[in-house]
Design a protein around this motif. Structure first.
Motif, PDB file in Angstrom:
ATOM      1  N   ALA A 167       0.895  -1.254   0.047  1.00 41.95           N
ATOM      2  CA  ALA A 167      -0.188   0.032   0.077  1.00 41.95           C
ATOM      3  C   ALA A 167       1.286   1.123   0.168  1.00 41.95           C
ATOM      4  CB  ALA A 167      -1.160   0.452   1.344  1.00 41.95           C
ATOM      5  N   GLY A 168       0.517   2.373  -0.389  1.00 40.59           N
ATOM      6  CA  GLY A 168       1.081   3.560  -1.092  1.00 40.59           C
ATOM      7  C   GLY A 168       0.404   4.690  -1.343  1.00 40.59           C
ATOM      8  N   GLY A 169       1.202   5.617  -1.501  1.00 37.74           N
ATOM      9  CA  GLY A 169       0.092   7.212  -2.101  1.00 37.74           C
ATOM     10  C   GLY A 169       1.776   8.131  -2.390  1.00 37.74           C
ATOM     11  N   MET A 170       0.947   8.366  -3.296  1.00 40.89           N
ATOM     12  CA  MET A 170       2.218   9.468  -4.398  1.00 40.89           C
ATOM     13  C   MET A 170       1.402  11.128  -3.667  1.00 40.89           C
ATOM     14  SD  MET A 170       3.317   7.459  -6.608  1.00 40.89           S
ATOM     15  CE  MET A 170       4.733   8.935  -7.507  1.00 40.89           C
ATOM     16  N   ILE A 171       1.636  12.396  -3.531  1.00 44.80           N
ATOM     17  CA  ILE A 171       1.478  13.588  -3.686  1.00 44.80           C
ATOM     18  C   ILE A 171       2.868  14.311  -4.157  1.00 44.80           C
ATOM     19  CG2 ILE A 171      -0.783  13.349  -1.785  1.00 44.80           C
ATOM     20  CD1 ILE A 171       1.635  15.249  -0.043  1.00 44.80           C
ATOM     21  N   SER A 172       1.509  15.583  -4.989  1.00 45.87           N
ATOM     22  CA  SER A 172       2.165  16.058  -5.340  1.00 45.87           C
ATOM     23  C   SER A 172       2.293  18.263  -4.364  1.00 45.87           C
ATOM     24  CB  SER A 172       2.701  16.780  -6.647  1.00 45.87           C
ATOM     25  OG  SER A 172       3.696  18.194  -7.276  1.00 45.87           O
ATOM     26  N   PRO A 173       3.058  18.774  -3.023  1.00 43.48           N
ATOM     27  CA  PRO A 173       2.788  19.293  -2.276  1.00 43.48           C
ATOM     28  C   PRO A 173       3.128  20.776  -3.086  1.00 43.48           C
ATOM     29  CG  PRO A 173       4.601  18.602  -1.156  1.00 43.48           C
ATOM     30  CD  PRO A 173       4.771  17.599  -3.183  1.00 43.48           C
ATOM     31  N   THR A 174       3.558  21.528  -4.138  1.00 39.82           N
ATOM     32  CA  THR A 174       3.377  22.223  -4.774  1.00 39.82           C
ATOM     33  C   THR A 174       2.576  22.678  -5.430  1.00 39.82           C
ATOM     34  OG1 THR A 174       5.038  21.118  -6.504  1.00 39.82           O
ATOM     35  CG2 THR A 174       6.098  22.339  -4.753  1.00 39.82           C
ATOM     36  N   ASP A 175       1.793  21.770  -6.057  1.00 37.76           N
ATOM     37  CA  ASP A 175       0.478  21.586  -6.752  1.00 37.76           C
ATOM     38  C   ASP A 175      -0.933  21.430  -6.008  1.00 37.76           C
ATOM     39  OD1 ASP A 175       2.396  22.587  -8.339  1.00 37.76           O
ATOM     40  OD2 ASP A 175       2.242  20.391  -9.901  1.00 37.76           O
ATOM     41  N   SER A 176      -0.713  20.745  -5.224  1.00 36.15           N
ATOM     42  CA  SER A 176      -1.838  20.646  -4.453  1.00 36.15           C
ATOM     43  C   SER A 176      -2.541  18.519  -4.943  1.00 36.15           C
ATOM     44  CB  SER A 176      -2.567  21.156  -3.489  1.00 36.15           C
ATOM     45  OG  SER A 176      -2.262  22.118  -2.341  1.00 36.15           O
ATOM     46  N   LYS A 177      -1.914  17.940  -5.370  1.00 40.35           N
ATOM     47  CA  LYS A 177      -2.377  17.007  -5.888  1.00 40.35           C
ATOM     48  C   LYS A 177      -2.070  15.457  -5.571  1.00 40.35           C
ATOM     49  CE  LYS A 177      -2.391  19.044 -10.981  1.00 40.35           C
ATOM     50  NZ  LYS A 177      -1.712  19.636 -12.331  1.00 40.35           N
ATOM     51  N   LEU A 178      -2.880  14.507  -5.470  1.00 42.17           N
ATOM     52  CA  LEU A 178      -2.494  13.163  -5.311  1.00 42.17           C
ATOM     53  C   LEU A 178      -2.848  13.194  -6.483  1.00 42.17           C
ATOM     54  CD1 LEU A 178      -2.858  10.855  -3.137  1.00 42.17           C
ATOM     55  CD2 LEU A 178      -4.986  11.152  -3.376  1.00 42.17           C
ATOM     56  N   HIS A 179      -1.107  12.406  -6.470  1.00 46.38           N
ATOM     57  CA  HIS A 179      -0.931  11.511  -7.933  1.00 46.38           C
ATOM     58  C   HIS A 179      -2.091  10.089  -7.782  1.00 46.38           C
ATOM     59  CE1 HIS A 179       2.168  14.159 -10.174  1.00 46.38           C
ATOM     60  NE2 HIS A 179       1.990  14.990  -9.017  1.00 46.38           N
TER      61      HIS A 179
END
Length: 333
Positions: A167-179
Motif C-alpha cells: 500500500a502507498g500513495g504519491m502526492i505533489s505538495p507544490t500543486d496540492s495534487k494527489l497522484h
C-alpha cells in the motif's frame, strides 16, 4: 609389481543458465513507483507488446566500474525509423535519449538509491531518491525536477511492501495534487489490487461535492479507479510446465482488459566454443502473451429517423487483440 596410474575425474557437466534480459535492471526502480503497475504481469506484457515489437530502434548501455559497484551509468538511445517513399531506404527522423547516474548505498540492496536523470527530449533533468527498510517493510521516495521552469512538479511518496500486501500513495505538495493511491494483496496464488489516480488538486472533490452533489462526485471518482484480479499458481521452478498469470482488469469503468502470460524455461543441448568444455547445454526462456482490450462504455446509438425498422449503428471501435512471443536463446540473443 607396478602401481596403477590414478586419473583425475572429469569435471561434471553443467547447463548454462543465462540471466533474464532487462528484468534485474528494470526492477531496481520499482520502489519509487506504484506497486500496482508492477503486478498482474504488467511489466512483462509491456515488454512483449511495446518494447520488443517496435518499428523504431532502441539501444541501452550500462556501465558499472569495478572499483566501486555502487555507482552505475545507464544510457538509453531511441531513434524513430521511417521508410522513405521516394527511395527504398530507412531513415531516422527523430533521435532522443537519456542518461542516468545512479548511486546505491549497498550494491547488494538496490531498493535504496539516489540517481540523476538527464533527457534530451524537452531538456529535462530530475533527481530521485528512494529509501526502503527491508526489515520493517516500509519506504519513502521523492522525485524532484532540476530544470528551471519545467512543467513537472516534485512528487513525494510513502509505501509499505511485504510479500503479502502493499500500500502507498504519491502526492505533489507544490500543486496540492494527489497522484495516486494503491492497495494490493496476494494469497494462495490470487492477487487483487486497486489504484486511484485522480486528476486535479486534492481540494477539487470537496468543491465538486458542494456544486454537483455526492452521487455525481462518486461517479467522477469511479472513473479514475482501476482494479484488477490475477491468478498465478506458485509452482516454484519454471522448468517443465512453466508458470502463467491470468489477469482481469477494469480501467476507469471504461475498459476491460483480459490478459494471459506464460513463462517457461527449457534446456537444450548445445556446444558453444566460447564457453568452457564442461558446458553441454543452455537454458532458454520463452514468454507468450495474449491480451484483449474491450470497451465497457455503451455504444453511442445514432439518432433514429422515426422508422422502427431503422437499426442505429454503434460508433465505438471493436475490441483490440494482441498476441506476442519472445524467445531468449542465449545470454546475448
Amino acid at each position: 609389481m607396478g602401481l596403477a596410474e590414478s586419473k583425475a575425474d572429469p569435471p561434471p557437466r553443467v547447463v548454462l543458465v543465462p540471466p533474464l534480459f532487462e528484468r534485474d535492471h528494470r526492477g531496481r526502480s520499482r520502489m519509487a513507483n506504484s506497486s500496482y503497475d508492477f503486478l498482474f504481469a504488467k511489466p512483462a506484457l509491456k515488454w512483449l507488446f511495446h518494447d520488443y515489437i517496435d518499428n523504431d530502434a532502441h539501444a541501452v548501455l550500462r556501465l558499472s566500474p569495478g572499483e566501486d559497484p555502487r555507482v552505475s551509468i545507464t544510457a538509453r538511445f531511441h531513434s524513430s525509423l521511417r521508410s522513405n517513399k521516394h527511395r527504398d531506404v530507412i531513415v531516422a527522423e527523430q533521435n532522443s535519449g537519456s542518461m542516468t547516474l545512479r548511486y546505491q548505498v549497498d550494491p547488494a540492496e538496490p531498493l535504496t538509491f539516489l540517481d540523476v536523470k538527464v533527457g534530451k527530449q524537452g531538456n529535462s533533468a530530475q533527481a530521485r531518491a528512494c529509501y526502503f527498510d527491508v526489515a520493517n517493510k516500509w519506504g519513502a521516495f521523492a522525485s524532484v525536477p532540476l530544470t528551471v521552469g519545467h512543467s513537472v512538479s516534485p512528487v513525494f511518496g510513502v509505501r509499505y511492501s511485504s510479500p503479502v500486501v502493499t500500500a502507498g500513495g504519491m502526492i505533489s505538495p507544490t500543486d496540492s495534487k494527489l497522484h495516486c493511491l494503491w492497495l494490493a494483496g496476494r494469497s494462495n496464488g490470487f492477487t487483487a489490487g486497486i489504484q486511484f489516480r485522480p486528476h486535479g488538486p486534492m481540494t477539487q472533490p470537496l468543491q465538486y461535492m458542494h456544486s454537483k452533489g455526492f452521487s455525481q462526485m462518486s461517479e467522477d471518482i469511479a472513473e479514475h479507479i482501476n482494479y484488477a484480479v490475477a491468478y498465478s499458481p506458485q509452482q516454484g521452478s519454471t522448468f517443465g510446465k512453466g508458470t502463467f498469470t491470468a489477469a482481469v482488469e477494469v480501467q476507469g469503468q471504461k475498459q476491460l482488459v483480459v490478459s494471459f502470460l506464460h513463462h517457461q524455461a527449457v534446456q537444450r543441448l548445445s556446444h558453444n566454443p566460447l564457453e568452457h568444455q564442461d558446458v553441454v547445454g543452455v537454458t532458454n526462456y520463452l514468454d507468450v502473451g495474449l491480451q484483449v482490450v474491450s470497451s465497457l462504455v455503451p455504444a453511442e446509438l445514432g439518432q433514429g429517423n422515426g422508422d422502427p425498422a431503422s437499426i442505429p449503428l454503434p460508433t465505438t471501435d471493436a475490441a483490440e487483440l494482441q498476441l506476442a512471443a519472445a524467445w531468449q536463446v542465449s545470454p546475448c540473443l
